[in-house]
Design a protein around this motif. Structure first.
Motif, PDB file in Angstrom:
ATOM      1  N   ALA A 112      20.370  29.736  22.575  1.00 56.92           N
ATOM      2  CA  ALA A 112      20.937  30.423  21.402  1.00 56.92           C
ATOM      3  C   ALA A 112      20.195  31.718  21.080  1.00 56.92           C
ATOM      4  N   THR A 113      18.908  31.758  21.392  1.00 58.34           N
ATOM      5  CA  THR A 113      18.093  32.934  21.076  1.00 58.34           C
ATOM      6  C   THR A 113      18.103  33.961  22.195  1.00 58.34           C
ATOM      7  N   ALA A 114      18.183  33.469  23.425  1.00 59.93           N
ATOM      8  CA  ALA A 114      18.031  34.372  24.576  1.00 59.93           C
ATOM      9  C   ALA A 114      19.093  35.468  24.580  1.00 59.93           C
ATOM     10  N   VAL A 139      14.762  36.901  32.703  1.00 59.13           N
ATOM     11  CA  VAL A 139      15.118  35.781  31.828  1.00 59.13           C
ATOM     12  C   VAL A 139      14.915  34.452  32.555  1.00 59.13           C
ATOM     13  N   GLY A 140      14.084  33.605  31.955  1.00 53.15           N
ATOM     14  CA  GLY A 140      13.875  32.271  32.509  1.00 53.15           C
ATOM     15  C   GLY A 140      14.588  31.207  31.703  1.00 53.15           C
ATOM     16  N   THR A 141      15.009  31.567  30.492  1.00 51.00           N
ATOM     17  CA  THR A 141      15.696  30.606  29.624  1.00 51.00           C
ATOM     18  C   THR A 141      16.926  30.057  30.337  1.00 51.00           C
ATOM     19  N   THR A 142      17.080  28.755  30.313  1.00 50.12           N
ATOM     20  CA  THR A 142      18.234  28.150  30.977  1.00 50.12           C
ATOM     21  C   THR A 142      19.300  27.789  29.934  1.00 50.12           C
ATOM     22  N   GLY A 143      20.489  27.491  30.421  1.00 51.99           N
ATOM     23  CA  GLY A 143      21.574  27.102  29.523  1.00 51.99           C
ATOM     24  C   GLY A 143      22.495  28.253  29.178  1.00 51.99           C
ATOM     25  N   VAL A 193       6.477  38.101  21.128  1.00 51.53           N
ATOM     26  CA  VAL A 193       7.430  37.815  20.047  1.00 51.53           C
ATOM     27  C   VAL A 193       7.748  36.330  20.025  1.00 51.53           C
ATOM     28  N   ASP A 194       7.801  35.780  18.820  1.00 51.33           N
ATOM     29  CA  ASP A 194       8.190  34.376  18.644  1.00 51.33           C
ATOM     30  C   ASP A 194       8.414  34.163  17.149  1.00 51.33           C
ATOM     31  N   LYS A 195       9.006  33.020  16.796  1.00 48.09           N
ATOM     32  CA  LYS A 195       9.129  32.727  15.356  1.00 48.09           C
ATOM     33  C   LYS A 195       7.977  31.843  14.881  1.00 48.09           C
ATOM     34  N   MET A 196       7.158  31.384  15.830  1.00 49.01           N
ATOM     35  CA  MET A 196       6.010  30.542  15.491  1.00 49.01           C
ATOM     36  C   MET A 196       4.718  31.348  15.673  1.00 49.01           C
ATOM     37  N   ASN A 197       3.678  30.919  14.958  1.00 48.49           N
ATOM     38  CA  ASN A 197       2.335  31.520  15.110  1.00 48.49           C
ATOM     39  C   ASN A 197       2.294  33.025  14.842  1.00 48.49           C
ATOM     40  N   VAL A 252      18.223  37.066  35.890  1.00 51.14           N
ATOM     41  CA  VAL A 252      18.281  35.758  35.237  1.00 51.14           C
ATOM     42  C   VAL A 252      18.016  34.732  36.329  1.00 51.14           C
ATOM     43  N   ALA A 253      16.963  33.935  36.150  1.00 52.88           N
ATOM     44  CA  ALA A 253      16.589  32.980  37.202  1.00 52.88           C
ATOM     45  C   ALA A 253      16.449  31.583  36.609  1.00 52.88           C
ATOM     46  N   PRO A 254      17.331  30.650  36.998  1.00 47.99           N
ATOM     47  CA  PRO A 254      17.210  29.289  36.471  1.00 47.99           C
ATOM     48  C   PRO A 254      15.933  28.599  36.930  1.00 47.99           C
ATOM     49  N   ASN A 255      15.329  29.085  38.024  1.00 55.09           N
ATOM     50  CA  ASN A 255      14.088  28.459  38.491  1.00 55.09           C
ATOM     51  C   ASN A 255      13.209  29.498  39.189  1.00 55.09           C
ATOM     52  N   PHE A 256      11.960  29.610  38.718  1.00 61.16           N
ATOM     53  CA  PHE A 256      11.033  30.582  39.300  1.00 61.16           C
ATOM     54  C   PHE A 256      10.098  29.959  40.331  1.00 61.16           C
ATOM     55  N   ALA A 257      10.214  28.647  40.567  1.00 59.36           N
ATOM     56  CA  ALA A 257       9.318  28.003  41.542  1.00 59.36           C
ATOM     57  C   ALA A 257       9.858  28.232  42.952  1.00 59.36           C
ATOM     58  N   SER A 288       5.086  31.976  22.136  1.00 58.61           N
ATOM     59  CA  SER A 288       4.357  30.852  21.570  1.00 58.61           C
ATOM     60  C   SER A 288       4.740  29.518  22.220  1.00 58.61           C
ATOM     61  N   GLY A 289       5.782  29.540  23.036  1.00 53.54           N
ATOM     62  CA  GLY A 289       6.275  28.299  23.652  1.00 53.54           C
ATOM     63  C   GLY A 289       5.463  27.900  24.870  1.00 53.54           C
ATOM     64  N   ARG A 290       5.842  26.770  25.459  1.00 56.60           N
ATOM     65  CA  ARG A 290       5.096  26.266  26.627  1.00 56.60           C
ATOM     66  C   ARG A 290       5.120  27.268  27.784  1.00 56.60           C
ATOM     67  N   MET A 291       6.314  27.756  28.125  1.00 58.81           N
ATOM     68  CA  MET A 291       6.406  28.725  29.222  1.00 58.81           C
ATOM     69  C   MET A 291       5.858  30.084  28.787  1.00 58.81           C
ATOM     70  N   GLY A 292       6.193  30.490  27.551  1.00 57.75           N
ATOM     71  CA  GLY A 292       5.764  31.798  27.059  1.00 57.75           C
ATOM     72  C   GLY A 292       4.247  31.956  27.071  1.00 57.75           C
TER      73      GLY A 292
HETATM   74  P1  NAD Z   1       9.505  25.867  24.151  1.00 59.79           P
HETATM   75  O1  NAD Z   1      10.347  25.184  23.137  1.00 59.79           O
HETATM   76  O2  NAD Z   1       8.116  25.393  24.373  1.00 59.79           O
HETATM   77  O3  NAD Z   1       9.428  27.435  23.823  1.00 59.79           O
HETATM   78  C1  NAD Z   1      10.492  28.184  23.294  1.00 59.79           C
HETATM   79  C2  NAD Z   1       9.900  29.216  22.347  1.00 59.79           C
HETATM   80  O4  NAD Z   1      10.948  30.043  21.852  1.00 59.79           O
HETATM   81  C3  NAD Z   1       9.209  28.568  21.113  1.00 59.79           C
HETATM   82  O5  NAD Z   1       7.906  29.079  20.957  1.00 59.79           O
HETATM   83  C4  NAD Z   1      10.119  28.960  19.970  1.00 59.79           C
HETATM   84  O6  NAD Z   1       9.406  29.141  18.753  1.00 59.79           O
HETATM   85  C5  NAD Z   1      10.701  30.268  20.480  1.00 59.79           C
HETATM   86  N1  NAD Z   1      11.946  30.586  19.767  1.00 59.79           N
HETATM   87  C6  NAD Z   1      13.035  29.789  19.651  1.00 59.79           C
HETATM   88  N2  NAD Z   1      13.967  30.396  18.877  1.00 59.79           N
HETATM   89  C7  NAD Z   1      13.431  31.584  18.517  1.00 59.79           C
HETATM   90  C8  NAD Z   1      13.901  32.662  17.713  1.00 59.79           C
HETATM   91  N3  NAD Z   1      15.101  32.623  17.108  1.00 59.79           N
HETATM   92  N4  NAD Z   1      13.103  33.754  17.564  1.00 59.79           N
HETATM   93  C9  NAD Z   1      11.889  33.795  18.164  1.00 59.79           C
HETATM   94  N5  NAD Z   1      11.377  32.786  18.928  1.00 59.79           N
HETATM   95  C10 NAD Z   1      12.149  31.716  19.092  1.00 59.79           C
HETATM   96  O7  NAD Z   1      10.338  25.805  25.516  1.00 59.79           O
HETATM   97  P2  NAD Z   1       9.793  26.009  27.008  1.00 59.79           P
HETATM   98  O8  NAD Z   1       9.493  24.678  27.610  1.00 59.79           O
HETATM   99  O9  NAD Z   1       8.773  27.078  27.014  1.00 59.79           O
HETATM  100  O10 NAD Z   1      11.136  26.511  27.732  1.00 59.79           O
HETATM  101  C11 NAD Z   1      11.755  27.729  27.351  1.00 59.79           C
HETATM  102  C12 NAD Z   1      12.979  27.952  28.208  1.00 59.79           C
HETATM  103  O11 NAD Z   1      12.575  28.183  29.566  1.00 59.79           O
HETATM  104  C13 NAD Z   1      13.961  26.764  28.283  1.00 59.79           C
HETATM  105  O12 NAD Z   1      15.275  27.257  28.307  1.00 59.79           O
HETATM  106  C14 NAD Z   1      13.611  26.096  29.605  1.00 59.79           C
HETATM  107  O13 NAD Z   1      14.693  25.371  30.143  1.00 59.79           O
HETATM  108  C15 NAD Z   1      13.303  27.318  30.441  1.00 59.79           C
HETATM  109  N6  NAD Z   1      12.492  27.098  31.650  1.00 59.79           N
HETATM  110  C16 NAD Z   1      12.834  27.846  32.721  1.00 59.79           C
HETATM  111  C17 NAD Z   1      12.083  27.766  33.862  1.00 59.79           C
HETATM  112  C18 NAD Z   1      12.462  28.647  35.030  1.00 59.79           C
HETATM  113  O14 NAD Z   1      11.816  28.560  36.093  1.00 59.79           O
HETATM  114  N7  NAD Z   1      13.486  29.496  34.882  1.00 59.79           N
HETATM  115  C19 NAD Z   1      10.980  26.912  33.941  1.00 59.79           C
HETATM  116  C20 NAD Z   1      10.660  26.162  32.811  1.00 59.79           C
HETATM  117  C21 NAD Z   1      11.405  26.276  31.659  1.00 59.79           C
END
Ligand code: NAD
Length: 266
Positions: free
Chosen positions: A81-83, A99-103, A36-40, A125-130, A13-17
């Motif tokens: 925290a979730t990843a 995994v794209g989640t950073t941190g 999967v997400d906690k929103m929508n 695990v990739a900190p950047n996919f570009a 449900s997130g921006r990247m997702g």
């Molecule tokens: P976002 O906040 O828009 O999306 C995160 C999603 O995770 C939200 O929809 C949220 O509801 C969901 N979420 C959070 N906790 C949850 C839980 N406990 N259970 C289920 N769902 C949960 O963030 P975004 O901009 O999409 O970025 C996501 C991650 O990707 C960040 O860590 C960001 O730094 C990383 N990122 C990585 C790259 C890459 O190339 N590797 C590029 C852009 C962003």
């Protein structure tokens, strides 16, 4: 015809997702089987990403989703925290992860490596996919041999949770590894605390957070009478999609744990 790779998106449900889900739905070799997400919760992922409904509904319980959808790959774009709990659930159930989640911390990466070995599954695990960002890091590592002084400025949208970015940390690590001599940056008197940025192995990192930005980075080398600036800009989240697709299609053929998409590319 080869069967499609079954993919579940966590953080759908997130921006990247959303971008990832849409990309998978539009790729002929991939099949989105879970979101999967906690929103929508309960919404059709097709509708959520602006396409036709696809009868795949957002659900909250990842373990249940993995069990019912049987994906070959889980893609995670959530929060630090979730990843980690997500990655544990996926790897222990025999699902490869991208995994794209950073941190994530070094301890997290060590744990992922151990889980891959124990459960005979693969993780990227990739900190950047570009791809352009990976080239920027590579060029910076090459330049490091010739310029002992460098600063990194990373610029991201104001919703980003972590600072500095995973990419800037990786860039600093690559520069430090490629250096023959190190020359710590001059600090001078900081009239405002922190104004010279954070420091990693003598390299100063600066994090800018503003609305309107997506993901950008400048690596500025300074030498006698010259500077060299290497800059990359992700203008939209689409910039990450070719890398994510490559990762999803490759992860099953790369045994164990891989950190950084460059290992699949170069
Ligand atoms: P976002 O906040 O828009 O999306 C995160 C999603 O995770 C939200 O929809 C949220 O509801 C969901 N979420 C959070 N906790 C949850 C839980 N406990 N259970 C289920 N769902 C949960 O963030 P975004 O901009 O999409 O970025 C996501 C991650 O990707 C960040 O860590 C960001 O730094 C990383 N990122 C990585 C790259 C890459 O190339 N590797 C590029 C852009 C962003």
């Amino acid at each position: 015809m080869l069967s499609k790779i079954r993919v579940l998106v966590s953080g759908a449900s997130g921006r990247m997702g959303r971008e990832v889900s849409k990309t998978i739905l539009n790729d002929e070799e991939l099949q989105l089987v879970g979101a999967v997400d906690k929103m929508n919760i309960g919404k059709d992922i097709g509708n959520l990403v602006g396409l036709e409904p696809v009868n795949i509904f957002l659900q909250e319980d990842l373990a249940a989703g993995l069990k019912s959808c049987k994906p070959q790959v889980m893609v995670d774009f959530t929060t630090p925290a979730t990843a980690m709990p997500n990655i544990r659930v996926a790897l222990t159930s025999g699902t490869n992860v991208v995994v794209g989640t950073t941190g994530l911390t070094p301890d997290n990466l060590t744990e992922i490596n151990g889980l891959c070995t124990k459960y005979q599954v693969n993780a990227l695990v990739a900190p950047n996919f570009a791809v352009g960002a990976l080239l920027m890091m590579r060029f910076a590592a090459t330049a490091a041999k010739y310029f002992p002084q460098v600063e990194i400025i990373e610029l991201h949208h104001d919703q980003k949770l972590d600072a500095p970015s995973g990419t800037s940390i990786k860039t600093a690590e690559m520069i430090l590894a490629g250096r023959e001599q190190s020359s710590p940056a001059a600090i001078g008197e900081e009239k405002i605390k922190g104004v010279r940025g954070g420091e990693m192995g003598g390299i100063h990192l600066h994090s800018i957070r503003l609305p309107g930005l997506i993901a950008h980075q400048e690596v500025i080398f300074g030498g006698q009478g010259q500077t060299l600036t290497i800059r990359h800009d992700s203008m939209s989240r689409e910039s990450f999609m070719p890398g994510v697709v490559l990762a999803v299609k490759t992860v099953s053929q790369r045994p164990g744990f891989t950190y950084g998409l460059e290992h699949y590319l170069f």
